[in-house]
Design an enzyme around this catalytic site. Sequence first.
Site, PDB file in Angstrom:
ATOM      1  N   MET A 257       0.846  -1.169   0.000  1.00 24.79           N
ATOM      2  CA  MET A 257       0.000   0.000   0.000  1.00 24.79           C
ATOM      3  C   MET A 257       0.896   1.239   0.000  1.00 24.79           C
ATOM      4  SD  MET A 257      -2.717   1.398   2.894  1.00 24.79           S
ATOM      5  CE  MET A 257      -2.812  -0.186   3.597  1.00 24.79           C
ATOM      6  N   PRO A 258       0.951   1.982  -1.103  1.00 27.38           N
ATOM      7  CA  PRO A 258       1.741   3.215  -1.138  1.00 27.38           C
ATOM      8  C   PRO A 258       1.142   4.289  -0.227  1.00 27.38           C
ATOM      9  CG  PRO A 258       1.274   2.434  -3.358  1.00 27.38           C
ATOM     10  CD  PRO A 258       0.426   1.638  -2.417  1.00 27.38           C
ATOM     11  N   ILE A 259       2.018   4.983   0.479  1.00 31.44           N
ATOM     12  CA  ILE A 259       1.608   6.098   1.327  1.00 31.44           C
ATOM     13  C   ILE A 259       2.439   7.313   0.939  1.00 31.44           C
ATOM     14  CG2 ILE A 259       1.452   7.000   3.674  1.00 31.44           C
ATOM     15  CD1 ILE A 259       1.314   4.075   4.642  1.00 31.44           C
TER      16      ILE A 259
ATOM     17  N   ARG B 288      -2.749   5.778  -0.081  1.00 33.70           N
ATOM     18  CA  ARG B 288      -3.079   6.686   1.015  1.00 33.70           C
ATOM     19  C   ARG B 288      -2.260   7.961   0.848  1.00 33.70           C
ATOM     20  NH1 ARG B 288      -6.084   3.022   0.777  1.00 33.70           N
ATOM     21  NH2 ARG B 288      -6.692   1.609   2.451  1.00 33.70           N
TER      22      ARG B 288
END
Length: 69
Positions: A1-3, A40
């Site tokens: 999940m990239p943040i 996100r």
Amino acid sequence: MPIANIQIMEGRSAEQVRSLIARVTEAVSEELNSPRERIRVLVTEIPKTHWGIAGIPASETMTDDTHRK
């Protein structure tokens, strides 16, 4: 999940922050080939009194529109 964690100086409108989140999400999705639902974006607004430029708080050195140029 990239943040993506973005820190900006206070003073932008809710619409500007909303647009920033949407555009960053799109860029990350395209570059990393990641589904938008997994991305996100965290936007932290920093008070001008807590943002130093050349050793001086931005609240003492900037006008309201200086950081928007």
